[in-house]
Motif scaffolding. Structure first.
Motif, mmCIF file in Angstrom:
data_model
loop_
_atom_site.group_PDB
_atom_site.id
_atom_site.type_symbol
_atom_site.label_atom_id
_atom_site.label_comp_id
_atom_site.label_asym_id
_atom_site.label_seq_id
_atom_site.Cartn_x
_atom_site.Cartn_y
_atom_site.Cartn_z
ATOM 1 N N UNK A 204 0.847 -1.129 0.148
ATOM 2 C CA UNK A 204 -0.037 -0.005 -0.086
ATOM 3 C C UNK A 204 1.012 1.158 0.128
ATOM 4 N N UNK A 205 1.170 1.829 -1.272
ATOM 5 C CA UNK A 205 1.998 2.800 -1.335
ATOM 6 C C UNK A 205 1.530 4.291 -0.425
ATOM 7 N N UNK A 206 0.267 4.094 -0.146
ATOM 8 C CA UNK A 206 -0.160 5.344 0.505
ATOM 9 C C UNK A 206 -0.437 5.163 1.926
ATOM 10 N N UNK A 207 0.341 3.860 2.531
ATOM 11 C CA UNK A 207 0.268 3.734 4.087
ATOM 12 C C UNK A 207 1.522 2.730 4.235
ATOM 13 N N UNK A 208 1.620 2.232 5.479
ATOM 14 C CA UNK A 208 2.864 1.505 5.855
ATOM 15 C C UNK A 208 2.280 -0.272 5.528
ATOM 16 N N UNK A 209 1.162 -0.266 5.262
ATOM 17 C CA UNK A 209 0.791 -1.777 5.069
ATOM 18 C C UNK A 209 0.450 -2.229 3.681
ATOM 19 N N UNK A 235 -8.748 -4.133 0.108
ATOM 20 C CA UNK A 235 -8.707 -3.921 1.610
ATOM 21 C C UNK A 235 -7.530 -3.485 1.956
ATOM 22 N N UNK A 236 -7.279 -2.227 2.674
ATOM 23 C CA UNK A 236 -5.909 -1.910 3.086
ATOM 24 C C UNK A 236 -5.929 -2.554 4.487
#
Length: 467
Positions: A204-209, A235-236
């Motif tokens: 998920x390049x928008x977050x850490x996961x 799903x993130x």
């Protein structure tokens, strides 16, 4: 079934051809590898009836009686030709005895069909063989006994599987079996159609996961069949929640589509940079009310390449090698597998070797690079060259204690690798030093990918899916 008059006529000929029924019975049972039903008898007609109850026994009896049994052989023309010759039957009994640790319920039901008869109570290998050999099927379908052997081979470990397949193929060659029988008894057909849980995981390049999508799909579906979406959108998921997310999707597949947990294959589509994710070691089970076990212990788990799947430029190479896998993957070929025990500095030379026609499987005894793209390392070269099968060791593998990878995965054919890797993962449970904890298997045929893979493997929109 033979009429009583034929059996009576056969019995009349026996006293002159072989008056000692006790010794004849002993010789016949030794030749068949089976016991005749009922107690020994001095009555010729009862003896013939006992023989008629065992497929092939009357013909074997005719061979034992020798040249003085012309009258018996005349009557024998009314008996159906047995499916198996005596040597074939004895060899098959040996193989069935070796498979005693395997459950036979699945192979039996695959052989006789959902509406077929139940297995004989308390069946031994010999009883089961006699029962199956006596079952009738439509002429366009292979005999139930042969279907059982093919299905049993699909469940067996490498050595027994090879022996069962060799027996089956020798029988089919001897009898000149029709083409539709050959197709129905192929390894893929014998295994049946499993349900596949398809997972796609990417960062998920928008977050850490990570972002996770999931589908269920029948193993026999073509790649352009959309399957059934399990998630209406990607799903993130945080890294620590990945096992629970996979467990949730697995529980949904088992509840909705799979009558048997053994019928579920898990395919995980990953970019190469995530090739060291220990997907098969993630604990699953709580979502379905069971205790946690590694995913790769419960189910066969294979990886697929995201970059290659969405690349039209690589498709011709991938198609070429995938066709080779389908045509030759079940055959013994020393050149089919290319093994590296250390990094290869000359990737161009490696690519040239992997391009050779027989190469369909790549093994490396070290983890792949986690750099993005396929140009970064040896595994990327193998994917670029189109090889549909690859095995590598994730971090934690130590050949000094585990042994060499090519010795651990010593198989007679590439087709045996998924079963062997699954078995090694099961053996590793509870044994921290076992190499099965660190094996990644990519099984990635081109034929099951859609033409527009980039669009297909995005999670579908919920409204579009309902429409």
């Amino acid at each position: 079934m033979l009429g009583g008059s034929v059996l009576s006529a056969m019995a009349v000929t026996l006293p002159g051809a072989h008056p000692d029924l006790a010794s004849l019975r002993t010789a016949l049972e030794a030749e068949l590898g089976l016991d005749l039903p009922g107690p020994p008898t001095a009555e010729a007609e009862e003896f013939v009836r006992q023989c008629a109850a065992v497929p092939g026994a009357l013909h074997t009896l005719g061979d034992l009686l020798g040249p003085d049994a012309d009258g018996f052989r005349v009557q024998l023309r009314a008996a159906p030709v047995p499916l198996l010759q005596a040597l074939e039957r004895r060899r098959l009994l040996e193989l069935i005895a070796r498979s005693g640790h395997l459950p036979v319920a699945g192979p039996y039901r695959a052989a006789v069909g959902a509406a077929g008869p139940d297995r004989p109570p308390g069946d031994t290998g010999a009883d089961l063989l006699v029962h199956l050999e006596g079952l009738l099927r439509p002429p366009e379908q292979p005999p139930a006994l042969l279907a059982f052997v093919a299905a049993l081979a699909a469940e067996a470990e490498a050595g027994l599987r090879a022996d069962l397949r060799a027996w089956l193929e020798a029988h089919l060659e001897r009898t000149g079996a029709p083409a539709d029988w050959l197709a129905a008894l192929s390894p893929a057909a014998a295994r049946g159609s499993r349900t596949i849980l398809v997972l796609r995981i990417e960062r998920d390049w928008a977050g850490p996961g990570y972002r996770v999508s999931a589908w269920s799909q029948a193993e026999t579906q073509a790649g352009d069949d959309p399957g059934l979406a399990l998630a209406a959108a990607e799903t993130a998921v945080a890294a620590e929640d990945l096992p629970a997310e996979v467990d949730r999707h697995l529980a949904a597949v088992l509840a909705a589509h799979a009558s048997d947990a053994n019928d579920v294959l898990v395919e995980c589509i990953l970019p190469k940079a995530l090739g060291n994710l220990p997907v098969d070691q993630w604990p699953v089970g709580p979502a379905m009310g069971a205790g946690p076990l590694p995913l790769g212990v419960r189910h066969s788990v294979v990886l697929r390449s995201w970059e290659r799947g969405v690349s039209r430029g690589l498709r011709p190479y991938w198609n070429r090698k995938s066709k080779r896998l389908r045509a030759h993957g079940h055959l013994s070929d020393a050149k089919a597998v290319f093994f590296l025990d250390r990094p290869e500095p000359n990737l161009a030379a490696l690519g040239a070797q992997l391009w050779e026609e027989p190469r369909i499987c790549f093994m490396q005894e070290f983890p792949p690079s986690e750099e993005p793209g396929l140009a970064a390392d040896e595994l990327g070269v193998a994917l670029t060259m189109g090889l549909p099968v690859a095995v590598w060791c994730r971090p934690g593998f130590d050949w000094h204690t585990a042994g060499r990878l090519d010795e651990i995965l010593d198989v007679s054919s590439v087709a045996e690798l998924p079963g062997l890797v699954h078995r090694l993962r099961r053996e590793a449970f509870g044994n921290a030093e076992h190499p099965g904890h660190h094996l990644a298997l990519l099984w990635d045929e081109a034929g099951r990918w859609p033409d527009d893979a980039a669009a297909r493997w995005r999670a579908p929109d919920a409204d579009e899916d309902r429409g």
